[in-house]
Design an enzyme around this catalytic site. Structure first.
Site, mmCIF file in Angstrom:
data_model
loop_
_atom_site.group_PDB
_atom_site.id
_atom_site.type_symbol
_atom_site.label_atom_id
_atom_site.label_comp_id
_atom_site.label_asym_id
_atom_site.label_seq_id
_atom_site.Cartn_x
_atom_site.Cartn_y
_atom_site.Cartn_z
ATOM 1 N N GLY A 236 0.748 -1.255 -0.009
ATOM 2 C CA GLY A 236 0.125 -0.075 -0.013
ATOM 3 C C GLY A 236 0.533 1.279 -0.170
ATOM 4 O O GLY A 236 0.059 2.432 -0.229
ATOM 5 N N GLU A 271 4.610 -6.203 1.921
ATOM 6 C CA GLU A 271 4.271 -6.873 0.146
ATOM 7 C C GLU A 271 4.349 -5.346 -0.524
ATOM 8 O O GLU A 271 3.219 -4.950 -1.098
ATOM 9 C CB GLU A 271 3.109 -7.480 0.119
ATOM 10 C CG GLU A 271 2.953 -8.838 0.757
ATOM 11 C CD GLU A 271 1.522 -9.238 0.823
ATOM 12 O OE1 GLU A 271 0.711 -8.741 0.225
ATOM 13 O OE2 GLU A 271 1.413 -10.336 1.416
ATOM 14 N N PRO A 272 5.386 -4.625 -0.793
ATOM 15 C CA PRO A 272 5.287 -3.421 -1.813
ATOM 16 C C PRO A 272 5.033 -3.994 -3.206
ATOM 17 O O PRO A 272 5.433 -4.834 -3.496
ATOM 18 C CB PRO A 272 6.645 -2.601 -1.392
ATOM 19 C CG PRO A 272 7.336 -3.865 -1.323
ATOM 20 C CD PRO A 272 6.638 -4.777 -0.305
ATOM 21 N N ARG A 274 3.183 -1.231 -5.965
ATOM 22 C CA ARG A 274 3.189 -0.052 -6.341
ATOM 23 C C ARG A 274 4.514 0.779 -6.329
ATOM 24 O O ARG A 274 5.257 1.433 -7.122
ATOM 25 C CB ARG A 274 2.210 1.062 -6.036
ATOM 26 C CG ARG A 274 2.163 2.544 -7.048
ATOM 27 C CD ARG A 274 1.210 3.373 -5.983
ATOM 28 N NE ARG A 274 -0.056 2.554 -5.927
ATOM 29 C CZ ARG A 274 -1.046 2.430 -6.869
ATOM 30 N NH1 ARG A 274 -1.152 3.088 -7.937
ATOM 31 N NH2 ARG A 274 -2.292 1.742 -6.705
ATOM 32 N N CYS A 340 -13.284 6.035 -29.075
ATOM 33 C CA CYS A 340 -14.439 6.825 -29.049
ATOM 34 C C CYS A 340 -15.520 6.675 -27.833
ATOM 35 O O CYS A 340 -16.418 6.380 -27.707
ATOM 36 C CB CYS A 340 -15.357 6.151 -30.330
ATOM 37 S SG CYS A 340 -17.009 6.752 -30.768
ATOM 38 N N TYR A 369 0.235 -1.328 -12.621
ATOM 39 C CA TYR A 369 -1.240 -1.359 -12.990
ATOM 40 C C TYR A 369 -1.170 -0.479 -14.225
ATOM 41 O O TYR A 369 -2.415 -0.228 -14.722
ATOM 42 C CB TYR A 369 -2.187 -1.022 -12.016
ATOM 43 C CG TYR A 369 -1.931 -1.316 -10.533
ATOM 44 C CD1 TYR A 369 -2.238 -2.920 -10.260
ATOM 45 C CD2 TYR A 369 -1.163 -0.826 -9.782
ATOM 46 C CE1 TYR A 369 -1.995 -3.294 -9.184
ATOM 47 C CE2 TYR A 369 -1.162 -1.273 -8.500
ATOM 48 C CZ TYR A 369 -1.309 -2.540 -8.211
ATOM 49 O OH TYR A 369 -1.195 -3.373 -6.762
#
Length: 410
Positions: A236, A271-272, A274, A340, A369
């Site tokens: 997180g 648990e990194p 990002r 579109c 991500y």
């Protein structure tokens, strides 16, 4: 040591001449990944938690090059789906070191994990629902498990990633002690797991530490009757996407987290995801249209929400820089792609060095991500990915063709 590298990498820090050469050689849109930065980010994080077991959360970027680099750097891998387990193994991970966090797992996922554990009993399966444990037992599994708990406190950059208060994730907090006694009789209960949210920066740190303290307290409660190997506090930890946001001081974060955890007999796990990969990758895209309207100056590029969906999905901010002419006078522009839908916009009325047709723009912080959520909307083949390592650059993911898009059709 690489962990002494700057705590955040801004778009201005990338070598613009090199980016221009890569775009000319490989075309656009193009993902550019700096593997040395991936390793430096992991080492900086791990150095802030010298007594913790740090695992990389593969879901942030499951590319073979990223997983291989992190395994080489000393990371273990946490996976959230059977495909991530297999890709971690393909990248060189020892299956006995893997941790699988099952969230509403399909039968295929559980079948794969149980089969894997037959030959690799060190694999740990984390369950966040009673059903998951019942389904594991029905498959004859009695090995290593952890209980994912819901601390009731969510943190992070968007409500869609504040998992700590979302009923989808984890066992309700008050039910955990009783469930632990039950699970301990049916499996080898080795851990408690939680994840409060994603993209945590300084403003979120107080709430994040409150969640960590609550999880630690449950760990101490369960430790009274079970010999836990670990308490896993998830990841997180965020990176600044906006130019005026400050990066986390990881030494301060390490001290705050240690204080929130307090005394535990079990090992602390983190648990990194990002934090490790976000600023290690950018997207290169070429301007094809500049349209002046009474409402806005619209800049059209060849990247789209199929290339990077986070702005459309989360309203996420990603920095944008004119690589071709960074010193040209800035004007407020809206940058969007060829899809579109009005959602296909990377920014609205944002000052950018005035783009002209055929200019090369870079979109920053695309490593977390980014490619993981890339898609084929409008039959757009997914882009190539080039990795930089030391002084070399190599293609680590080929650009798809239309034949790749339609290959599975019948």
């Amino acid at each position: 040591m690489s962990h002494a590298s700057p705590p955040v990498r801004r778009l201005a820090d990338w070598d613009h001449d090199r980016l221009s050469r890569l775009a000319a050689e490989h075309g656009t849109p193009l993902y550019v990944l700096d593997l040395d930065r991936v390793a430096a980010n992991y080492e900086r994080f791990a150095s802030a938690f010298p007594d913790a077991h740090v695992m990389y959360a593969a879901k942030a970027h499951t590319g073979h090059a990223v997983l291989s680099k992190l395994l080489e750097t000393g990371a273990d891998i946490e996976c959230a789906a059977w495909g991530e387990l297999q890709r971690a193994i393909d990248a060189g991970a020892d299956p006995d070191t893997l941790q699988y966090t099952a969230v509403n797992p399909p039968d295929r996922d559980l079948d794969y994990a149980v089969d894997l554990a037959e030959d690799h009993p060190g694999l740990t399966i984390t369950g966040g629902a009673r059903d998951t444990f019942d389904r594991l037992e029905a498959r004859g599994y009695d090995g290593r498990v952890a209980i994912r708990i819901n601390p009731g406190i969510g943190t992070g950059h968007h409500e869609k990633v504040a998992t700590g208060k979302d009923a989808k994730f984890g066992i309700p907090y008050d039910e955990v002690p009783g469930l632990a006694d039950e699970i301990g009789e049916r499996f080898d209960l080795v851990g408690i797991h939680a994840h409060a949210g994603s993209g945590v920066l300084h403003d979120d740190l107080d709430d994040h530490c409150r969640a960590i303290a609550k999880v630690a307290e449950m760990g101490r409660t369960v430790e009274q009757s079970h010999d836990l190997a670990f308490v896993d506090f998830g990841g997180g930890f965020g990176v600044p996407y906006r130019e005026d946001e400050d990066p986390l001081d990881m030494q301060v974060v390490g001290e705050r987290v240690s204080e929130a955890v307090g005394d535990l007999d079990a090992q602390v796990k983190l648990e990194p995801g990002r934090y490790v990969v976000a600023d290690a990758e950018c997207i290169l895209t070429e301007v094809n249209t500049v349209k002046e309207t009474p409402a806005a100056t619209v800049v059209g590029v060849d990247a789209s929400l199929a290339t990077l969906i986070r702005p459309a999905m989360f309203g996420s901010y990603h920095p944008i820089r004119n690589v071709s002419a960074p010193d040209r006078g800035a004007e407020p522009v809206s940058v969007g792609g060829p899809c579109c839908t009005s959602a296909d916009v990377f920014c609205t009325d944002r000052p950018v060095a005035r783009p002209e047709r055929e200019d090369l723009l870079a979109i920053g912080n695309a490593g977390a991500y980014g490619y993981e959520l890339a898609n084929q909307f409008h039959s757009q083949p997914r882009p190539a990915e080039v990795a930089i390592e030391d002084d070399d650059a190599r293609v680590v993911r080929e650009r798809e063709t239309l034949a790749d898009v339609t290959r599975v059709e019948r």
